[in-house]
Design a protein around this motif. Sequence first.
Motif, PDB file in Angstrom:
ATOM      1  N   ASP A 289     -55.461  15.165 -64.641  1.00 34.30           N
ATOM      2  CA  ASP A 289     -55.727  14.276 -65.772  1.00 34.30           C
ATOM      3  C   ASP A 289     -56.203  12.910 -65.273  1.00 34.30           C
ATOM      4  OD1 ASP A 289     -53.454  12.957 -64.912  1.00 34.30           O
ATOM      5  OD2 ASP A 289     -52.153  13.800 -66.454  1.00 34.30           O
ATOM      6  N   GLN A 290     -56.451  12.038 -66.240  1.00 38.38           N
ATOM      7  CA  GLN A 290     -57.061  10.746 -65.940  1.00 38.38           C
ATOM      8  C   GLN A 290     -56.147   9.882 -65.055  1.00 38.38           C
ATOM      9  OE1 GLN A 290     -58.339   8.932 -69.549  1.00 38.38           O
ATOM     10  NE2 GLN A 290     -59.720   7.515 -68.508  1.00 38.38           N
ATOM     11  N   ILE A 291     -54.837   9.974 -65.304  1.00 35.31           N
ATOM     12  CA  ILE A 291     -53.889   9.157 -64.520  1.00 35.31           C
ATOM     13  C   ILE A 291     -53.907   9.597 -63.054  1.00 35.31           C
ATOM     14  CG2 ILE A 291     -51.426   8.592 -64.230  1.00 35.31           C
ATOM     15  CD1 ILE A 291     -51.177   8.933 -67.302  1.00 35.31           C
ATOM     16  N   MET A 292     -53.908  10.913 -62.873  1.00 35.80           N
ATOM     17  CA  MET A 292     -53.931  11.464 -61.505  1.00 35.80           C
ATOM     18  C   MET A 292     -55.181  10.998 -60.741  1.00 35.80           C
ATOM     19  SD  MET A 292     -53.412  15.516 -60.878  1.00 35.80           S
ATOM     20  CE  MET A 292     -52.225  15.827 -62.148  1.00 35.80           C
ATOM     21  N   ILE A 293     -56.323  11.066 -61.415  1.00 34.29           N
ATOM     22  CA  ILE A 293     -57.581  10.677 -60.770  1.00 34.29           C
ATOM     23  C   ILE A 293     -57.586   9.163 -60.495  1.00 34.29           C
ATOM     24  CG2 ILE A 293     -60.107  10.532 -61.094  1.00 34.29           C
ATOM     25  CD1 ILE A 293     -59.016  13.343 -60.376  1.00 34.29           C
ATOM     26  N   ALA A 294     -57.064   8.386 -61.447  1.00 38.91           N
ATOM     27  CA  ALA A 294     -57.008   6.928 -61.248  1.00 38.91           C
ATOM     28  C   ALA A 294     -56.153   6.599 -60.025  1.00 38.91           C
ATOM     29  CB  ALA A 294     -56.451   6.249 -62.496  1.00 38.91           C
ATOM     30  N   GLU A 295     -55.030   7.307 -59.865  1.00 45.06           N
ATOM     31  CA  GLU A 295     -54.143   7.044 -58.715  1.00 45.06           C
ATOM     32  C   GLU A 295     -54.865   7.278 -57.388  1.00 45.06           C
ATOM     33  OE1 GLU A 295     -49.896   8.212 -60.812  1.00 45.06           O
ATOM     34  OE2 GLU A 295     -50.598   9.413 -59.109  1.00 45.06           O
TER      35      GLU A 295
ATOM     36  N   MET B 147     -63.028  20.954 -66.820  1.00 47.28           N
ATOM     37  CA  MET B 147     -62.345  20.115 -65.828  1.00 47.28           C
ATOM     38  C   MET B 147     -63.372  19.253 -65.087  1.00 47.28           C
ATOM     39  SD  MET B 147     -61.709  19.605 -62.389  1.00 47.28           S
ATOM     40  CE  MET B 147     -62.110  21.058 -61.427  1.00 47.28           C
ATOM     41  N   VAL B 148     -64.466  19.873 -64.687  1.00 48.94           N
ATOM     42  CA  VAL B 148     -65.496  19.158 -63.920  1.00 48.94           C
ATOM     43  C   VAL B 148     -66.045  17.992 -64.755  1.00 48.94           C
ATOM     44  CG1 VAL B 148     -67.823  19.362 -62.957  1.00 48.94           C
ATOM     45  CG2 VAL B 148     -66.119  21.148 -62.502  1.00 48.94           C
ATOM     46  N   GLU B 149     -66.359  18.256 -66.019  1.00 50.05           N
ATOM     47  CA  GLU B 149     -66.946  17.199 -66.874  1.00 50.05           C
ATOM     48  C   GLU B 149     -65.938  16.079 -67.134  1.00 50.05           C
ATOM     49  OE1 GLU B 149     -68.282  19.617 -70.113  1.00 50.05           O
ATOM     50  OE2 GLU B 149     -69.703  20.626 -68.781  1.00 50.05           O
TER      51      GLU B 149
ATOM     52  N   TRP C 186     -64.061  10.438 -66.086  1.00 50.44           N
ATOM     53  CA  TRP C 186     -63.004   9.499 -65.674  1.00 50.44           C
ATOM     54  C   TRP C 186     -63.442   8.689 -64.456  1.00 50.44           C
ATOM     55  CZ3 TRP C 186     -59.266  14.238 -65.780  1.00 50.44           C
ATOM     56  CH2 TRP C 186     -58.994  14.567 -67.105  1.00 50.44           C
ATOM     57  N   LEU C 187     -64.142   9.338 -63.521  1.00 47.58           N
ATOM     58  CA  LEU C 187     -64.589   8.619 -62.319  1.00 47.58           C
ATOM     59  C   LEU C 187     -65.561   7.503 -62.694  1.00 47.58           C
ATOM     60  CD1 LEU C 187     -65.085  11.613 -59.865  1.00 47.58           C
ATOM     61  CD2 LEU C 187     -63.424   9.758 -59.592  1.00 47.58           C
TER      62      LEU C 187
ATOM     63  N   VAL D  69     -66.725   4.478 -60.258  1.00 51.39           N
ATOM     64  CA  VAL D  69     -67.369   5.251 -59.190  1.00 51.39           C
ATOM     65  C   VAL D  69     -68.828   5.484 -59.586  1.00 51.39           C
ATOM     66  CG1 VAL D  69     -67.369   7.459 -57.959  1.00 51.39           C
ATOM     67  CG2 VAL D  69     -65.188   6.362 -58.555  1.00 51.39           C
ATOM     68  N   ASP D  70     -69.739   5.226 -58.656  1.00 52.72           N
ATOM     69  CA  ASP D  70     -71.173   5.381 -58.917  1.00 52.72           C
ATOM     70  C   ASP D  70     -71.491   6.876 -59.136  1.00 52.72           C
ATOM     71  OD1 ASP D  70     -73.907   5.566 -58.855  1.00 52.72           O
ATOM     72  OD2 ASP D  70     -74.155   4.577 -56.905  1.00 52.72           O
ATOM     73  N   PRO D  71     -72.006   7.252 -60.320  1.00 54.24           N
ATOM     74  CA  PRO D  71     -72.296   8.674 -60.583  1.00 54.24           C
ATOM     75  C   PRO D  71     -73.230   9.298 -59.545  1.00 54.24           C
ATOM     76  CG  PRO D  71     -72.513   7.382 -62.595  1.00 54.24           C
ATOM     77  CD  PRO D  71     -72.314   6.401 -61.488  1.00 54.24           C
ATOM     78  N   ALA D  72     -74.055   8.478 -58.904  1.00 51.28           N
ATOM     79  CA  ALA D  72     -74.983   9.018 -57.894  1.00 51.28           C
ATOM     80  C   ALA D  72     -74.241   9.537 -56.661  1.00 51.28           C
ATOM     81  CB  ALA D  72     -75.984   7.944 -57.481  1.00 51.28           C
ATOM     82  N   THR D  73     -72.978   9.136 -56.512  1.00 52.88           N
ATOM     83  CA  THR D  73     -72.202   9.587 -55.346  1.00 52.88           C
ATOM     84  C   THR D  73     -71.316  10.792 -55.685  1.00 52.88           C
ATOM     85  OG1 THR D  73     -70.318   8.125 -55.796  1.00 52.88           O
ATOM     86  CG2 THR D  73     -72.117   7.218 -54.463  1.00 52.88           C
TER      87      THR D  73
END
Length: 259
Positions: free
Chosen positions: A211-217, A235-237, A242-243, A248-252
């Motif tokens: 989830d978003q919290i996990m990715i933010a951490e 999940m991928v989308e 969230w990134l 986070v730059d989408p190009a990366t």
Amino acid sequence: MPVDTSSASSSKNRGDSRRKPARWQNAEVLNIIQEAPDAITLRLRLEEAAAFLPGQYYNVRLLVPGRSGPVQRAYSVGSSPVPDTSIIDLGVREVPGGLVSPRLVGDLAAGDWVEVRGPVGRFTWTTDDGGPVLLVGAGSGVVPLMSMIRYAVAAHLDVPMRLVCSSSNFDYAFYHRDLADLAERFSWLDVVHTFTRDPFDPRASHHRRIDQIMIAEVVVDQFPGRTYICGPPTMVEDVQKWLTELGVDPATVLVEKYD
Ligand SMILES: Cc1cc2nc3c(=O)[nH]c(=O)nc-3n(C[C@H](O)[C@H](O)[C@H](O)COP(=O)(O)OP(=O)(O)OC[C@H]3O[C@@H](n4cnc5c(N)ncnc54)[C@H](O)[C@@H]3O)c2cc1C
């Protein structure tokens, strides 16, 4: 022993449309490794070795009773292209009721032959792409990410890599034994398990879906220079969105959706 990294030293050929498309070839099943109750590594020896980049996949085709022609599906390579590209490990999880995956998981034995074509795909990472690398995978989506980790090990790299890996529980987590061993041996590798169907196992840092919290951490702890997300499309989308919200730059960010 020096390692020949020439087969994986550049991502410049990512999506090079001038290259001739690979042709179907026969591959011998060398070994079948049980990775989880419903998942295997299919170790194949190719008749014609082809350079591949960590993260790419092969198409596999089979004759299926009731179908007039062969049926093909994509399976990612889980092994490293270094030092040898003539032997590839495909990671296959059985999808109940599916046409191809139950046959690959249940019907093959060492000495059998299958038809494969590849390598294919732009979802690739090599040294040139840099880091720190954030890898996010769910279910069999961890297979191409494992190729990137194994390549980093084989090529003696020490680029920081963090894998966030979602599985139903420890036993069903693809490569759980290898990942535990590699995380123990290499300080540049951090593996964060989340188990969606085991609320208590202490081997997971989390016990829910990604989830978003996990990715933010994980992003706050180590801001990624490159990110690779692989697994079910929703999940991928979600992780991609969230990134971007986290700066986070989408190009990366590269994604591979297993439809
Ligand atoms: C680039 C890429 C890489 C991939 N890499 C991997 C990998 O490394 N490992 C991996 O395990 N998978 C991977 N996949 C997924 C893989 O290609 C297959 O999609 C997966 O194995 C399912 O194929 P199958 O033939 O077994 O199932 P399918 O025959 O495609 O069926 C899938 C599901 O649909 C249901 N279904 C089929 N037909 C019908 C119907 N008419 N009505 C209702 N339901 C139906 C089946 O019951 C089953 O549940 C990848 C996919 C892509 C796109």
